[in-house]
Design a protein around this motif. Structure first.
Motif, PDB file in Angstrom:
ATOM      1  N   TYR A 173     -26.387  11.607 -32.975  1.00 29.98           N
ATOM      2  CA  TYR A 173     -25.157  10.418 -32.778  1.00 29.98           C
ATOM      3  C   TYR A 173     -25.804   9.165 -32.926  1.00 29.98           C
ATOM      4  O   TYR A 173     -25.140   8.120 -33.700  1.00 29.98           O
ATOM      5  CB  TYR A 173     -24.545  10.651 -31.415  1.00 29.98           C
ATOM      6  N   LEU A 174     -27.210   8.703 -32.078  1.00 27.46           N
ATOM      7  CA  LEU A 174     -27.346   7.387 -32.335  1.00 27.46           C
ATOM      8  C   LEU A 174     -27.800   7.011 -33.773  1.00 27.46           C
ATOM      9  O   LEU A 174     -27.681   5.976 -34.024  1.00 27.46           O
ATOM     10  CB  LEU A 174     -28.722   7.352 -31.511  1.00 27.46           C
ATOM     11  N   SER A 175     -28.679   7.917 -34.433  1.00 23.22           N
ATOM     12  CA  SER A 175     -28.990   7.662 -35.919  1.00 23.22           C
ATOM     13  C   SER A 175     -27.522   7.300 -36.714  1.00 23.22           C
ATOM     14  O   SER A 175     -27.636   6.532 -37.628  1.00 23.22           O
ATOM     15  CB  SER A 175     -29.616   8.928 -36.397  1.00 23.22           C
ATOM     16  N   VAL A 176     -26.335   8.211 -36.441  1.00 26.07           N
ATOM     17  CA  VAL A 176     -25.198   7.953 -37.110  1.00 26.07           C
ATOM     18  C   VAL A 176     -25.028   6.506 -37.015  1.00 26.07           C
ATOM     19  O   VAL A 176     -24.608   5.576 -37.940  1.00 26.07           O
ATOM     20  CB  VAL A 176     -24.160   8.809 -36.883  1.00 26.07           C
ATOM     21  N   LEU A 177     -24.823   6.135 -35.675  1.00 27.10           N
ATOM     22  CA  LEU A 177     -24.448   4.538 -35.296  1.00 27.10           C
ATOM     23  C   LEU A 177     -25.255   3.482 -35.920  1.00 27.10           C
ATOM     24  O   LEU A 177     -24.869   2.511 -36.621  1.00 27.10           O
ATOM     25  CB  LEU A 177     -24.443   4.511 -33.974  1.00 27.10           C
ATOM     26  N   LEU A 178     -26.673   3.766 -36.109  1.00 26.19           N
ATOM     27  CA  LEU A 178     -27.384   2.951 -36.567  1.00 26.19           C
ATOM     28  C   LEU A 178     -27.242   2.931 -38.161  1.00 26.19           C
ATOM     29  O   LEU A 178     -27.462   1.739 -38.633  1.00 26.19           O
ATOM     30  CB  LEU A 178     -28.792   3.371 -36.217  1.00 26.19           C
ATOM     31  N   THR A 179     -27.176   3.819 -38.664  1.00 25.05           N
ATOM     32  CA  THR A 179     -26.836   3.990 -40.346  1.00 25.05           C
ATOM     33  C   THR A 179     -25.555   3.149 -40.564  1.00 25.05           C
ATOM     34  O   THR A 179     -25.738   2.528 -41.484  1.00 25.05           O
ATOM     35  CB  THR A 179     -26.737   5.635 -40.804  1.00 25.05           C
TER      36      THR A 179
END
Length: 555
Positions: free
Chosen positions: A542-548
């Motif tokens: 989920y964190l990688s999606v938000l950062l992307t």
């Protein structure tokens, strides 16, 4: 009548037994809070009867006025909902009353049969009266008056809640009727548009809408304090009921420590107790450390904001919140800040206390499973070394009974904590993701200075959540391991030296013990270290999606 025979006597008894937490919990868990709530409800509604009379009159007028068929169907639909809700309230309240009365009658009959010389004669609910209840007809009259008072209280409780449901659902029906009028206000049955009627229809709709909003305000002013008191009472009742649910397990732990044991069994219990104490200290240290760092950061921000002469003072509260008053004025700001500070301390103590209590319970059960494994190996060793078979059979029967008792204790913990862990997993997943996102935003912004204090607070809080989540996954994993070790103990002992009958008896224990004792999160998934890894991976995804998404917006 309710106050005279139930509320006042129970509150006096509650004051007299305040030092005994078990008796206090027993009084609070049954009828004390409910009767106090219904007394408050009746007094409050009696005080608000002048405001409710016009509303009741208009409800009756809504039904007596002539209406189109579609509007009457809508009102009938919501009226049926009101009736179903009322019947549900009455059924639940009266079922509780009937079951409780049957239980009290059964207890009174059994006490009279088993103790003919010294009958204590407990009243319908635990109360204090300034006369001897063991004499007749004092006991019979008091018991009967309390029973009648509880019956009236049940009826009043269900009636008030049903009355609220009738008011709200009738207003819902009128809003649906108003919606239909809005949709048809510009059309005649023939489909022709009439401009000269539009203004009158819109005016009627607006006045009707204002009237319904006034009705909502009346319901809000009448019931808001009732719901606040009722919510507080329900919270206390749920806490007390949870304590009573756990109470047999706590009593079992106390009995285990009081009973005589061998030196090896006591060492096993002490080792598990030390582990539970370390876990509790870690929970308290991390929770209070998070509060201290957050408080230091907020005090630093408040002080620097107070002496900043080149900017407006923001006067940020301890926790970013909304209040229906101006928090920038004194003493509103100071009182709000201090109240939030105290509430945060109490919340963190409670949070850490619940997790520490869970760790104590589970680690004690782990110790008991380890002791059971040791007793099994020792009993088999005795029969191999020519100890009498009768002693082994007695010891083996005691091991079986103890194993069943421990499994029931695991079920009690599972029933008490599974929904808590489900909510914990959901919130931890979201918080891990958001905290990581905030940290990446703070460290990635090179235009502004790095907020060291806020960074320390966030890192401490993230460590706190991670450690707590790891703790109850580790504890559940340890319980799973210790419960299944009995199978390997039975397999690795000298069972081949046993007579065939005793060796076959071991198969029953092995068959039961091979199913591990697990703790779940809302019956959806088992708590384990594997689940801890999955939650971390999910949060990282989920964190990688938000950062992307953030990087795409910046581009």
């Amino acid at each position: 009548m309710i106050s005279l025979f139930v509320c006042i006597p129970q509150n006096i008894k509650l004051f007299m037994t305040w030092g005994d937490i078990d008796k206090t919990a027993k009084i609070l868990s049954l009828t004390d809070i409910s009767t106090t709530l219904v007394t408050f409800k009746m007094i409050h509604l009696w005080d608000a009867k002048k405001k409710l009379k016009p509303l009741i009159f208009h409800i009756r007028q809504d039904w007596t006025n002539s209406k189109p068929e579609n509007e009457r169907k809508l009102m009938t639909h919501f009226a049926r909902k009101c009736r179903n809700v009322s019947l549900l309230y009455v059924f639940l309240s009266q079922s509780t009353f009937v079951f409780y009365t049957a239980q009290q009658i059964f207890v009174a009959i059994m006490e009279g049969k088993t103790n003919l010389t010294n009958v204590t004669r407990e009243t319908y609910v635990v109360s204090y009266f300034p006369y001897d209840l063991n004499k007749s007809p004092n006991f019979q009259l008091s018991w009967l008056m309390q029973c009648i008072s509880i019956a009236f209280g049940n009826i009043a409780f269900a009636t008030i809640d049903s009355f609220f449901a009738i008011l709200v659902l009738h207003i819902c029906g009128q809003l649906r009727v108003l919606r239909q009028r809005v949709l048809k206000c510009v059309e005649e049955p023939s489909g022709e548009f009439r401009k000269w009627k539009l203004q009158n229809k819109v005016s009627l709709i607006v006045r009707r809408h204002d009237y319904l909003n006034n009705c909502i305000d009346i319901v809000e002013d009448t019931f808001n304090m009732i719901f606040l008191v009722q919510l507080s009472g329900f919270i206390v009742t749920f806490c007390v009921q949870g304590y009573i649910l756990i109470l047999p397990l706590v009593a079992l732990i106390s009995e285990d420590w009081r009973n005589s044991k061998t030196e090896k069994e006591r060492i096993i219990m002490l080792n598990m107790a030390r582990t539970a104490r370390k876990i509790s200290l870690i929970c308290v240290f991390l929770s209070q450390g998070t509060v201290i760092f957050h408080t230091a950061g907020e005090m630093y921000f408040t002080i620097t904001d107070r002496f900043n002469e080149y900017a407006n003072q923001t006067r940020r509260t301890y926790i970013i919140s909304h209040f229906p008053y101006d928090t920038k004025n004194s003493p509103n700001f100071e009182l709000t800040w201090f109240s939030q500070f105290l509430a945060t301390i109490l919340a963190t103590i409670t949070y850490a206390g619940v997790h520490g209590f869970f760790a104590v319970l589970v680690m004690h059960l782990c110790a008991q499973f380890a002791i059971l494994r040791y007793r099994l190996i020792d009993a088999i060793h005795k029969i191999v070394t020519k100890t009498e078979k009768k002693e082994f059979r007695d010891e083996y029967a005691a091991i079986i009974r103890r194993h069943q008792l421990l499994n029931r204790c695991v079920e009690i913990i599972e029933d008490a904590f599974n929904m808590l862990f489900l909510a914990e997993i959901l919130t931890c997943s979201i918080q891990f993701c958001l905290q990581g996102y905030q940290l990446s935003i703070m460290t990635g912004n090179h235009e502004e200075p790095l907020p060291i204090v806020l960074l320390i607070v966030m890192v401490t809080f993230l460590m706190y959540m991670l450690v707590l989540f790891y703790i109850y996954c580790y504890v559940a994993e340890e319980l799973r391991y210790q419960s299944t070790e009995i199978v390997f103990a039975a397999y690795s002992c000298e069972w081949y030296e046993l007579p065939s009958k005793e060796a076959n008896n071991l198969l029953l224990l092995m068959q039961r013990a091979k199913t591990p004792s697990t703790l779940t999160a809302g019956k959806f998934c088992n708590l384990s270290l594997q689940l801890f890894n999955k939650i971390l991976k999910t949060s990282a995804g989920y964190l990688s999606v938000l950062l992307t998404m953030t990087n795409k917006e910046d581009i």
